[in-house]
Design an enzyme around this catalytic site. Sequence first.
Site, PDB file in Angstrom:
ATOM      1  N   GLU A 164      78.091  24.993  23.404  1.00  0.00           N
ATOM      2  CA  GLU A 164      78.119  26.369  22.764  1.00  0.00           C
ATOM      3  C   GLU A 164      79.484  26.723  22.288  1.00  0.00           C
ATOM      4  OE1 GLU A 164      76.280  28.656  25.864  1.00  0.00           O
ATOM      5  OE2 GLU A 164      74.285  27.354  25.811  1.00  0.00           O
ATOM      6  N   GLU A 269      66.783  21.951  26.421  1.00  0.00           N
ATOM      7  CA  GLU A 269      66.513  23.002  27.025  1.00  0.00           C
ATOM      8  C   GLU A 269      65.228  23.704  26.603  1.00  0.00           C
ATOM      9  OE1 GLU A 269      70.268  25.572  27.499  1.00  0.00           O
ATOM     10  OE2 GLU A 269      71.497  23.515  27.559  1.00  0.00           O
TER      11      GLU A 269
END
Length: 380
Positions: A164, A269
């Site tokens: 991220e 995820e």
Amino acid sequence: MRRFRSGIACVALTGISLLGLNSCREEAPSVNTLKDAYEGKFTIGAALNEPQILNMDTASIRVVKEHFNSITAENCMKSGPIQPTEGNFNFELADKFVEFGVANNMQIIGHTLVWHSQAPRWFFTDEEGNDVSAEVLKERMKNHIYTVVGRYKGKIHGWDVVNEAILDDGSYRNSKYYQILGEEFIALAFQYAHEADPDCELYYNDYSMANPGKREGVVRMIKMLKDKGLRIDAVGMQAHVALDEPKIEEFEASIKAFSEAGVKVMITEMDLTVLEMPDFRVGAEISANFEYQQKLNPYSEGLPDSVALAFEERYLDFFKLFLKYDDAVTRVTLWGVTDNQSWKNNWPVRGRTDYPLLFDRNYQPKPVVEKIINEALNTK
């Protein structure tokens, strides 16, 4: 359960007599698990939490062993939990996670080495609380990555090296890593990870990857790493999706773009919320938090048939997409095992009842699981 494939094997099984058997004919293997159905296409993974790793949640572990052949560390390998103070590593839970994967012959994914969130505060500051120099941060990164990756060398299949680091507009997140080192921190992380375990696969992982701006930013980052001669094997596309967001066409465009940039694609995820997002602009930003309102928790007693049907169709659409690109997609990982354990019950609004995974609160496969299995079996 796999059955014998030939009449010869069936005769041998009977010993010296076939008395009492009406026939003994060749039968195809019975496939009723996700991992068996997708064998030869891509691995099917799940993120494991602490009770599962410690074998306290035995019902979940039974599901994992039956349906999954890849596991990801949900929290225990993040830098905060694993090195809470400088030089003091806590490997107890991570060791058990890896031991479970090795014992059950599973593909083990390490998550994550460099992430702005859940990093220990000391990592970026000196004794006076000021930002450390670039050289100090480099040394701390190198020591952390060498120690963690080196400990599991030869056991971990792949690492989410950087997590991220890119915003939706394609620019770099203004994290402490970036403030002190600029974009160099990404290249250094991949360099250190490769040096620590030259045979391990290395990944970049991020959310909102269907966003065109982020897509372009990630492609630029891949090119930057490759131009430096650094190893990057795959991009992890976090699939925290909703019933109507993101558009599946944009998700497909990102799979194609990353593949054309010269890396494999991993769907990471994955969960599918059926609840309203107070603000879709937050993506999967873990710091986002909204006040509980009853209207935001409409399904505390169960899903209406119409919503359950929409949930099934949406999951199937995504798995059809993954199968379409099974030459590029190498893994699909669910972010949890059963609904009651999902982080989505408490993010971005605490105390809600969500239904984002493939197994229900009673540890049973939802009807969509059989359809996902059949989709693989019917795809050549």
